[in-house]
Design a protein around this motif. Structure first.
Motif, PDB file in Angstrom:
ATOM      1  N   HIS A 201       0.850  -1.190   0.000  1.00  0.00           N
ATOM      2  CA  HIS A 201       0.000   0.000   0.000  1.00  0.00           C
ATOM      3  C   HIS A 201       0.889   1.245   0.000  1.00  0.00           C
ATOM      4  N   GLY A 202       0.497   2.227  -0.761  1.00  0.00           N
ATOM      5  CA  GLY A 202       1.135   3.525  -0.658  1.00  0.00           C
ATOM      6  C   GLY A 202       0.567   4.276   0.536  1.00  0.00           C
ATOM      7  N   ILE A 203       1.384   5.098   1.189  1.00  0.00           N
ATOM      8  CA  ILE A 203       0.919   5.836   2.358  1.00  0.00           C
ATOM      9  C   ILE A 203       1.264   7.318   2.207  1.00  0.00           C
ATOM     10  N   THR A 204       0.495   8.132   2.913  1.00  0.00           N
ATOM     11  CA  THR A 204       0.734   9.573   2.919  1.00  0.00           C
ATOM     12  C   THR A 204       1.327  10.055   4.229  1.00  0.00           C
ATOM     13  N   SER A 205       1.174   9.258   5.293  1.00  0.00           N
ATOM     14  CA  SER A 205       1.701   9.636   6.600  1.00  0.00           C
ATOM     15  C   SER A 205       1.852   8.394   7.455  1.00  0.00           C
ATOM     16  N   ILE A 206       2.751   8.471   8.433  1.00  0.00           N
ATOM     17  CA  ILE A 206       2.996   7.349   9.331  1.00  0.00           C
ATOM     18  C   ILE A 206       3.150   7.880  10.756  1.00  0.00           C
ATOM     19  N   GLY A 207       2.509   7.204  11.687  1.00  0.00           N
ATOM     20  CA  GLY A 207       2.592   7.592  13.085  1.00  0.00           C
ATOM     21  C   GLY A 207       2.665   6.352  13.957  1.00  0.00           C
ATOM     22  N   VAL A 208       2.549   6.542  15.275  1.00  0.00           N
ATOM     23  CA  VAL A 208       2.674   5.420  16.203  1.00  0.00           C
ATOM     24  C   VAL A 208       1.740   5.648  17.375  1.00  0.00           C
ATOM     25  N   SER A 209       1.187   4.549  17.908  1.00  0.00           N
ATOM     26  CA  SER A 209       0.328   4.647  19.081  1.00  0.00           C
ATOM     27  C   SER A 209       1.166   4.921  20.326  1.00  0.00           C
ATOM     28  N   CYS A 210       0.529   5.518  21.323  1.00  0.00           N
ATOM     29  CA  CYS A 210       1.261   5.890  22.540  1.00  0.00           C
ATOM     30  C   CYS A 210       0.325   5.789  23.733  1.00  0.00           C
ATOM     31  N   THR A 211       0.815   5.228  24.823  1.00  0.00           N
ATOM     32  CA  THR A 211       0.075   5.213  26.073  1.00  0.00           C
ATOM     33  C   THR A 211       0.872   5.962  27.136  1.00  0.00           C
ATOM     34  N   LYS A 212       0.200   6.326  28.213  1.00  0.00           N
ATOM     35  CA  LYS A 212       0.803   7.195  29.224  1.00  0.00           C
ATOM     36  C   LYS A 212       2.082   6.620  29.805  1.00  0.00           C
ATOM     37  N   ASN A 213       2.078   5.340  30.156  1.00  0.00           N
ATOM     38  CA  ASN A 213       3.229   4.728  30.810  1.00  0.00           C
ATOM     39  C   ASN A 213       4.039   3.830  29.890  1.00  0.00           C
ATOM     40  N   GLY A 214       3.674   3.764  28.619  1.00  0.00           N
ATOM     41  CA  GLY A 214       4.457   2.986  27.664  1.00  0.00           C
ATOM     42  C   GLY A 214       4.419   1.488  27.881  1.00  0.00           C
ATOM     43  N   VAL A 215       3.333   0.978  28.504  1.00  0.00           N
ATOM     44  CA  VAL A 215       3.246  -0.446  28.803  1.00  0.00           C
ATOM     45  C   VAL A 215       2.669  -1.215  27.620  1.00  0.00           C
ATOM     46  N   THR A 216       1.598  -0.701  27.031  1.00  0.00           N
ATOM     47  CA  THR A 216       0.952  -1.385  25.907  1.00  0.00           C
ATOM     48  C   THR A 216       1.878  -1.393  24.695  1.00  0.00           C
ATOM     49  N   PRO A 217       2.027  -2.546  24.033  1.00  0.00           N
ATOM     50  CA  PRO A 217       2.885  -2.598  22.835  1.00  0.00           C
ATOM     51  C   PRO A 217       2.443  -1.583  21.791  1.00  0.00           C
ATOM     52  N   ARG A 218       3.410  -0.990  21.126  1.00  0.00           N
ATOM     53  CA  ARG A 218       3.117   0.049  20.142  1.00  0.00           C
ATOM     54  C   ARG A 218       2.664  -0.569  18.821  1.00  0.00           C
ATOM     55  N   SER A 219       1.879   0.224  18.085  1.00  0.00           N
ATOM     56  CA  SER A 219       1.476  -0.140  16.731  1.00  0.00           C
ATOM     57  C   SER A 219       1.695   1.054  15.815  1.00  0.00           C
ATOM     58  N   LEU A 220       2.080   0.763  14.578  1.00  0.00           N
ATOM     59  CA  LEU A 220       2.179   1.808  13.572  1.00  0.00           C
ATOM     60  C   LEU A 220       0.781   2.201  13.113  1.00  0.00           C
ATOM     61  N   LEU A 221       0.605   3.477  12.825  1.00  0.00           N
ATOM     62  CA  LEU A 221      -0.629   4.002  12.242  1.00  0.00           C
ATOM     63  C   LEU A 221      -0.265   4.549  10.867  1.00  0.00           C
ATOM     64  N   LEU A 222      -0.801   3.930   9.835  1.00  0.00           N
ATOM     65  CA  LEU A 222      -0.426   4.280   8.472  1.00  0.00           C
ATOM     66  C   LEU A 222      -1.645   4.794   7.713  1.00  0.00           C
ATOM     67  N   ALA A 223      -1.560   6.040   7.244  1.00  0.00           N
ATOM     68  CA  ALA A 223      -2.623   6.622   6.425  1.00  0.00           C
ATOM     69  C   ALA A 223      -2.318   6.317   4.969  1.00  0.00           C
ATOM     70  N   THR A 224      -3.176   5.538   4.327  1.00  0.00           N
ATOM     71  CA  THR A 224      -2.898   5.073   2.979  1.00  0.00           C
ATOM     72  C   THR A 224      -3.403   6.074   1.940  1.00  0.00           C
ATOM     73  N   THR A 225      -2.952   5.872   0.723  1.00  0.00           N
ATOM     74  CA  THR A 225      -3.378   6.736  -0.386  1.00  0.00           C
ATOM     75  C   THR A 225      -4.814   6.467  -0.802  1.00  0.00           C
ATOM     76  N   THR A 226      -5.436   5.403  -0.254  1.00  0.00           N
ATOM     77  CA  THR A 226      -6.848   5.104  -0.530  1.00  0.00           C
ATOM     78  C   THR A 226      -7.748   5.599   0.605  1.00  0.00           C
ATOM     79  N   ASN A 227      -7.229   6.533   1.413  1.00  0.00           N
ATOM     80  CA  ASN A 227      -7.999   7.181   2.481  1.00  0.00           C
ATOM     81  C   ASN A 227      -8.438   6.198   3.568  1.00  0.00           C
ATOM     82  N   ARG A 228      -7.566   5.286   3.898  1.00  0.00           N
ATOM     83  CA  ARG A 228      -7.796   4.375   5.014  1.00  0.00           C
ATOM     84  C   ARG A 228      -6.647   4.507   6.019  1.00  0.00           C
ATOM     85  N   ILE A 229      -6.896   4.083   7.241  1.00  0.00           N
ATOM     86  CA  ILE A 229      -5.859   4.062   8.275  1.00  0.00           C
ATOM     87  C   ILE A 229      -5.636   2.609   8.686  1.00  0.00           C
ATOM     88  N   HIS A 230      -4.414   2.137   8.480  1.00  0.00           N
ATOM     89  CA  HIS A 230      -4.060   0.779   8.855  1.00  0.00           C
ATOM     90  C   HIS A 230      -3.267   0.798  10.159  1.00  0.00           C
TER      91      HIS A 230
END
Length: 244
Positions: A201-230
């Motif tokens: 998939h092509g993407i327009t932006s990439i980010g990451v999930s975050c919790t207050k204490n950093g305990v929960t495993p992180r996930s990438l947040l990818l905004a695709t060129t088809t207007n979806r967030i993976h």
């Protein structure tokens, strides 16, 4: 130095400490580190040259990203399956630079305090569009591969190259603090693991999930060129993950 002001202003917003070193744009094939004293308005500040990191001839910078303030609170260690421990190389002053020369793209991981080169990776056939994310001890780059005619992800993880300091260092240590410049120059390079992945998939932006204490495993947040967030767990693209 005037040409370096836009990117300095961008990086300044991501650092909340005084006496911080900022990174300028490429001037004559080099990356410049600029010193800024105190909490002052950038355009009224006096900038001084702190370091120079030479790049390859005729390289053009595509992306420059620092470690965001919400991407530094992960666990300082990784517990392996045999109960042994790897200490993550968690450094809040890292800068990730992607440069292009011809049909080759290079990912540079730099320290902004002393300009030390932590690691570099060449991607033959890599091309724009390029998106980069730095989080905790990991770097993720999404790019178009001209060689394979597909989108790919390059995942990199850094681990401290040092003997086990014991549990007290994990509990009492200060893992996200800026150290003196000479510590960066003389410290051993971190241990590095990297892996390429197909991401169709092509993407327009990439980010990451975050919790207050950093305990929960992180996930990438990818905004695709088809207007979806993976969402994509970092564990799924962990370069240390066994395949097969």
């Amino acid at each position: 130095l005037h040409d370096a002001l836009p990117i300095c202003e961008e990086l300044l917003g991501r650092h909340e400490v005084g006496d911080v070193l900022l990174v300028g744009q490429v001037v004559l094939g080099a990356l410049l580190g600029l010193g800024l004293l105190g909490r002052v308005v950038l355009r009224q500040a006096g900038l001084e040259l702190a370091w120079v990191q030479d790049l390859a001839h005729e390289e053009r910078i595509l992306v420059a990203e620092g470690v965001g303030a919400n991407a530094r609170n992960g666990a300082p260690v990784l517990v392996k399956g045999d109960s042994s421990i790897l200490y993550r190389y968690i450094e809040p002053n890292l800068l990730v630079v992607v440069a292009e020369r011809g049909a080759t793209m290079t990912l540079y991981i730099l320290g902004t305090i002393s300009g030390n080169l932590v690691q570099s990776f060449e991607v033959v056939g890599g091309s724009e569009p390029v998106n980069v994310l730095a989080v905790d001890n990991a770097v993720v780059m999404h790019y178009w591969s001209m060689q394979n005619t597909r989108f790919e992800l390059l995942s990199v993880e850094l681990f401290a190259n040092m003997p086990d300091p014991g549990a007290a260092a994990v509990v009492m240590g200060q893992h996200n603090k800026t150290r003196p410049a000479h510590d960066y120059v003389f410290a051993p390079r971190p241990l590095v693991a990297s892996q390429n992945h197909i991401y169709p998939h092509g993407i327009t932006s990439i980010g990451v999930s975050c919790t207050k204490n950093g305990v929960t495993p992180r996930s990438l947040l990818l905004a695709t060129t088809t207007n979806r967030i993976h969402t994509l767990s970092l564990d799924h693209i962990n370069p240390r993950k066994q395949i097969g």
